[in-house]
Write a protein that holds these residues in place. Sequence first.
Motif, mmCIF file in Angstrom:
data_model
loop_
_atom_site.group_PDB
_atom_site.id
_atom_site.type_symbol
_atom_site.label_atom_id
_atom_site.label_comp_id
_atom_site.label_asym_id
_atom_site.label_seq_id
_atom_site.Cartn_x
_atom_site.Cartn_y
_atom_site.Cartn_z
ATOM 1 N N PHE A 199 15.882 -22.793 2.590
ATOM 2 C CA PHE A 199 16.560 -22.183 3.742
ATOM 3 C C PHE A 199 18.071 -22.106 3.557
ATOM 4 C CE2 PHE A 199 12.662 -23.989 5.776
ATOM 5 C CZ PHE A 199 12.101 -22.769 6.135
ATOM 6 N N SER A 200 18.596 -22.803 2.575
ATOM 7 C CA SER A 200 20.053 -22.845 2.421
ATOM 8 C C SER A 200 20.408 -22.985 0.942
ATOM 9 C CB SER A 200 20.620 -24.046 3.182
ATOM 10 O OG SER A 200 20.202 -25.243 2.536
ATOM 11 N N LEU A 201 21.685 -22.786 0.672
ATOM 12 C CA LEU A 201 22.178 -22.990 -0.685
ATOM 13 C C LEU A 201 21.918 -24.435 -1.122
ATOM 14 C CD1 LEU A 201 23.755 -21.585 -2.908
ATOM 15 C CD2 LEU A 201 25.873 -22.171 -1.699
ATOM 16 N N ASP A 203 19.424 -26.385 -0.199
ATOM 17 C CA ASP A 203 18.000 -26.532 -0.565
ATOM 18 C C ASP A 203 17.769 -26.005 -1.981
ATOM 19 O OD1 ASP A 203 17.427 -27.443 1.991
ATOM 20 O OD2 ASP A 203 16.752 -25.474 2.719
ATOM 21 N N GLY A 222 13.737 -18.142 4.677
ATOM 22 C CA GLY A 222 15.170 -18.405 4.499
ATOM 23 C C GLY A 222 15.980 -17.116 4.453
ATOM 24 N N ASN A 226 18.635 -15.836 7.175
ATOM 25 C CA ASN A 226 19.991 -15.612 6.660
ATOM 26 C C ASN A 226 19.902 -14.593 5.523
ATOM 27 O OD1 ASN A 226 22.456 -15.588 5.435
ATOM 28 N ND2 ASN A 226 22.440 -17.744 4.818
ATOM 29 N N LEU A 229 21.329 -15.042 1.978
ATOM 30 C CA LEU A 229 21.028 -16.263 1.217
ATOM 31 C C LEU A 229 21.033 -16.034 -0.301
ATOM 32 C CD1 LEU A 229 20.254 -19.248 1.206
ATOM 33 C CD2 LEU A 229 17.858 -18.571 1.537
ATOM 34 N N GLY A 238 29.180 -15.845 2.204
ATOM 35 C CA GLY A 238 28.207 -16.149 3.256
ATOM 36 C C GLY A 238 28.075 -14.975 4.225
ATOM 37 N N HIS A 326 24.011 -21.136 10.733
ATOM 38 C CA HIS A 326 23.604 -22.265 9.897
ATOM 39 C C HIS A 326 23.664 -21.858 8.442
ATOM 40 C CE1 HIS A 326 22.385 -24.586 13.261
ATOM 41 N NE2 HIS A 326 21.446 -23.740 13.622
ATOM 42 N N ILE A 327 24.860 -21.709 7.930
ATOM 43 C CA ILE A 327 24.953 -21.360 6.516
ATOM 44 C C ILE A 327 25.903 -22.336 5.832
ATOM 45 C CG2 ILE A 327 24.297 -18.949 6.706
ATOM 46 C CD1 ILE A 327 27.098 -18.157 7.003
ATOM 47 N N ASP A 328 25.661 -22.553 4.565
ATOM 48 C CA ASP A 328 26.469 -23.543 3.840
ATOM 49 C C ASP A 328 27.869 -23.008 3.612
ATOM 50 O OD1 ASP A 328 23.525 -23.868 2.816
ATOM 51 O OD2 ASP A 328 24.567 -25.789 2.625
#
Length: 328
Positions: A199-201, A203, A222, A226, A229, A238, A326-328
């Motif tokens: 789901f994120s960078l 992860d 994911g 986003n 991603l 992002g 919710h992003i890194d």
Amino acid sequence: MQLSLAPMEGIAGYAFRRVHAEFFGALDRYYTPFISPLPKVGTPFSKRNSRELDPANNQGLDVVPQLLANDADRFVWAAGLLADMGYKEVNLNLGCPSGTVVAKEKGSGLLRNPDRLEAFLANVCERSPLPVSVKTRVGIANDDEYGELFALFCRCGIAELIVHPRVQKDFYSGAPRQELYGKTLELAPFPVAYNGDIFSLGDFNTLVAAYPQTRHVMLGRGIVANPALARMIRGGEGLTREELERFHNELYQAYTDDMGGNAVFRMKEWWGYAKCAFADPSSVHRIMRKTRQADEYEAAARFGAAAARGVARAALADRAIRPVFHID
Ligand SMILES: Cc1cc2nc3c(=O)[nH]c(=O)nc-3n(C[C@H](O)[C@H](O)[C@H](O)COP(=O)(O)O)c2cc1C
């Protein structure tokens, strides 16, 4: 590193693939949502499936059609039609956990009977005019089932194995058992891909740090939550609110052109994941859930976009959404 889009029925059809690639750059590969039922031998794909598969709707993208099947003759016939359309590979779904699919011994239901699965898979791998890749769960009820399944995959001559390391009974709950993917990567005589809960960078980086031989990661929910991603994984920027809004508008337009009023239902499916980009997903869910007609939907979506810009407080103070992703 190869990044692909997971097959997602109701979400990741050709309109999504096209608009996503336009806005965020093409992924290395796209898998169609499962194609089912397969045509009887001697007959063409249904109208709906033909639209999904039409090369004109998939121009410029590397697309692998996924089949949900347990009948070898129909599979081989369908693979022949796909070869004629110019496809280079066909994927077999051994993951779908839905009760109705499993009851028909399709999707992950085929994992219940390894002997029958092996007879089917060996047959289609031998006769299919296209290489056959497989997307699988690791069993029905228990991780212990995977040893036998993995051994049979090794005997069948598959082109690639995409592992979503959950069992059918998990549906989407619990954490994927990445160590089963790691073992597969270590032992398999064929290329292996990972799928599940990226789901994120963060992860993604954790997966690759644990399994540095990783060469193909398939992204599903994911990317829906986003859409930037994959770009971020490749070191790019992002997601911005403006981008999400433009992407939304184009996706809605593409669905409207394609299916008229039913576009609202398709978009509501998308919001089920896209809401996670907002600080308060449950407010977004409440707002979107009630919409039925296009005008109601468009007003709600405008609210979503306006709220993302932080200007909706006056209009709907009690349900304001903060513009945080919710992003890194
Ligand atoms: C709405 C939805 C539809 C899906 N449709 C398919 C499908 O058609 N074929 C398939 O193999 N998997 C399907 N899946 C499973 C995904 O391809 C993927 O394996 C799963 O979501 C785990 O990956 P993720 O955590 O990256 O989303 C679907 C999942 C979702 C949420």
